[in-house]
Design an enzyme around this catalytic site. Structure first.
Site, PDB file in Angstrom:
ATOM      1  CB  SER A 144      43.261  33.282  41.571  1.00 48.99           C
ATOM      2  OG  SER A 144      43.536  32.839  40.298  1.00 48.99           O
ATOM      3  CE  LYS A 170      40.245  33.125  39.444  1.00 52.73           C
ATOM      4  NZ  LYS A 170      39.909  34.649  39.073  1.00 52.73           N
ATOM      5  CE  LYS A 172      43.761  32.541  36.976  1.00 52.06           C
ATOM      6  NZ  LYS A 172      42.967  33.626  36.310  1.00 52.06           N
ATOM      7  CG  ASP A 247      37.901  38.666  34.863  1.00 48.75           C
ATOM      8  OD1 ASP A 247      38.059  40.026  34.631  1.00 48.75           O
ATOM      9  OD2 ASP A 247      38.965  38.005  35.230  1.00 48.75           O
ATOM     10  CE  LYS A 271      40.241  40.179  37.543  1.00 51.61           C
ATOM     11  NZ  LYS A 271      40.963  39.510  36.438  1.00 51.61           N
ATOM     12  N   GLY A 299      40.730  40.230  41.245  1.00 57.71           N
ATOM     13  CA  GLY A 299      42.107  40.761  41.602  1.00 57.71           C
ATOM     14  C   GLY A 299      43.035  40.815  40.285  1.00 57.71           C
TER      15      GLY A 299
HETATM   16  O1  OSB Z   1      41.450  36.358  35.501  1.00 49.36           O
HETATM   17  O2  OSB Z   1      41.192  36.825  37.412  1.00 49.36           O
HETATM   18  C1  OSB Z   1      41.979  36.456  36.503  1.00 49.36           C
HETATM   19  C2  OSB Z   1      45.445  37.476  37.599  1.00 49.36           C
HETATM   20  C3  OSB Z   1      46.017  38.303  36.541  1.00 49.36           C
HETATM   21  C4  OSB Z   1      45.166  38.450  35.514  1.00 49.36           C
HETATM   22  C5  OSB Z   1      43.782  37.952  35.644  1.00 49.36           C
HETATM   23  C6  OSB Z   1      43.448  37.140  36.317  1.00 49.36           C
HETATM   24  C7  OSB Z   1      44.230  36.910  37.731  1.00 49.36           C
HETATM   25  C8  OSB Z   1      43.901  36.116  38.674  1.00 49.36           C
HETATM   26  C9  OSB Z   1      44.643  36.455  39.961  1.00 49.36           C
HETATM   27  O3  OSB Z   1      43.113  35.252  38.596  1.00 49.36           O
HETATM   28  C10 OSB Z   1      43.529  37.147  40.813  1.00 49.36           C
HETATM   29  C11 OSB Z   1      44.370  37.775  41.927  1.00 49.36           C
HETATM   30  O4  OSB Z   1      44.980  38.713  42.149  1.00 49.36           O
HETATM   31  O5  OSB Z   1      44.218  37.094  43.234  1.00 49.36           O
HETATM   32 MG    MG Z   2      39.534  36.113  35.655  1.00 48.55          MG
END
Ligand code: OSB
Ligand code: MG
Length: 377
Positions: A144, A170, A172, A247, A271, A299
């Site tokens: 991510s 992925k 953001k 999510d 998750k 995650g």
């Molecule tokens: O939306 O998936 C998410 C991290 C913190 C809170 C929400 C998200 C995330 C990530 C990181 O995208 C995922 C990771 O732990 O690699």
């Molecule tokens: Mg997410």
């Protein structure tokens, strides 16, 4: 498949709860903010049969979900741990039931359940993966990537992760930082497996912008709208060619049932740390497997504790898409376990030791601890 063989009950004697603050290797920016330090709660179940470890994945502020450190700490101390300690002898499969009267607080519940489960499995010498129904000994690793200064910087960041071997990217996105960033990454790297995560930053008023993403042949778009916008997600899903993945909205098995019934999602990000635990995660996995819905393991920037447990979960057969199960060094220079997850050939290994299968580094744990309390029955 449901848990084939339950764990033996443990004699619960207490809990140790810690708030940790662990520096990140680089700032992590999402549509809801930038983090430079991971604040997280680590739970240790103290039992007559040995200790177990769990992770409460709340962050410092209630921006991603309504849960946050001080709220989780309070509910765990005041309500959840006392209810569990009241039982004395407790099977891990009974934890969720004991905690059901307390509404919400699923992250806090998940962390405590994992601590009890880890203690029980360690006592029996059973790995978490075997217990949950894992069918692989390693899992493909996606990464991510946070929002960068500009699309060129995003391309540079993605290049670094591709060079390390990550098999799925992925990125953001947020309003104003979506089409150009996605176009830049798609253009720079051709047909790599690519998906985007909006963390609830859009509304249906943005439907035309979101539809523009269709031209990038994305694996999915993750959580474009608010957590409780299931009907709007269904409206959006009908309009988009890109599969909608949820999510934040998937807070429980029931939420998953509802989302699928409404057509709000065709892929689900599971998750465990957010939905109340690894047992609820298996239930959502089983539901989706039965309905032919692909799932992947999300995650929460976990430490080595949650990261090890996520690798075990991601090894279940229905996890057909690469998850956010990256190497520990994606986020941390120094982890709190002695053998942090490493990327090997684009995969991370499912631990094979008892319980979560990793050992705590007591010095690192102490170094990152900013608050510590122990409660005994
Ligand atoms: O939306 O998936 C998410 C991290 C913190 C809170 C929400 C998200 C995330 C990530 C990181 O995208 C995922 C990771 O732990 O690699
Ligand atoms: Mg997410």
């Amino acid at each position: 498949m449901p848990i084939a063989r339950p764990a033996a009950p443990v004699t619960l004697e207490g809990f140790e709860l810690r708030v940790l603050q662990i520096p990140l290797v680089s700032p992590f920016t999402t549509s809801f903010g930038t983090e430079t330090v991971r604040e997280v709660i680590i739970a240790r179940a103290l039992t007559a049969d040995g200790d177990g470890w769990g992770e409460i994945v709340t962050g410092a502020s209630p921006l991603y979900s309504s849960e946050y450190t001080q709220g989780a700490w309070d509910v765990a101390m005041r309500w959840l741990m006392p209810a569990l300690l009241d039982r004395h002898t407790l099977a891990p499969e009974a934890v969720a039931e004991v905690l059901t009267p307390f509404v919400g607080h699923r992250m806090a519940k998940a962390g405590l359940e994992l601590a009890v489960l880890d203690a029980a499995l360690r006592a029996q010498g059973r790995p978490l993966g075997e217990y949950l129904g894992a069918v692989h000994d390693r899992v493909p690793s996606g990464v991510s990537v946070g929002i960068q200064r500009d699309p060129a910087a995003m391309v540079d960041a993605v290049r670094g992760y591709l060079d390390e071997g990550y098999v799925r990217i992925k990125i953001k996105i947020k309003p104003g930082r979506d089409i150009a960033d996605t176009a830049a990454v798609r253009h720079a790297f051709g047909g790599i497996p690519l998906q985007v995560d909006a963390n609830s930053a859009y509304t249906l008023a943005d439907i035309d912008t979101l539809a523009e993403l269709d031209r990038f042949d994305l694996l999915l778009i993750e959580q474009p709208l608010q957590e409780d916008d299931l009907v709007d997600h269904a409206t959006l899903a009908r309009r988009l060619k890109t599969p909608v993945c949820l999510d934040e909205s998937i807070v429980s098995e029931k939420a998953a049932v509802d989302a699928l019934a409404l057509g709000a999602a065709s892929i689900i990000n599971i998750k465990a740390g957010r939905i109340g635990g690894y047992l609820e995660a298996v239930r959502i996995h089983d539901l989706c497997e039965g309905e032919g819905i692909p799932v992947w393991c999300g995650g929460m920037v976990e430490t080595g504790i949650g990261r090890a447990a996520n690798a075990a979960l991601a090894a279940l057969p229905g996890f057909t898409l690469p998850g956010d199960v990256s190497g520990s060094n994606r986020f941390y220079v120094r982890d709190i376990v002695t053998e942090p997850a490493v990327l090997e050939d684009g995969h991370v290994r499912v631990p094979t030791g008892p319980g979560i299968g990793v050992e705590i580094d007591p010095v690192a744990l102490d170094d990152f601890t900013v608050l510590l309390e122990t409660v005994r029955r």
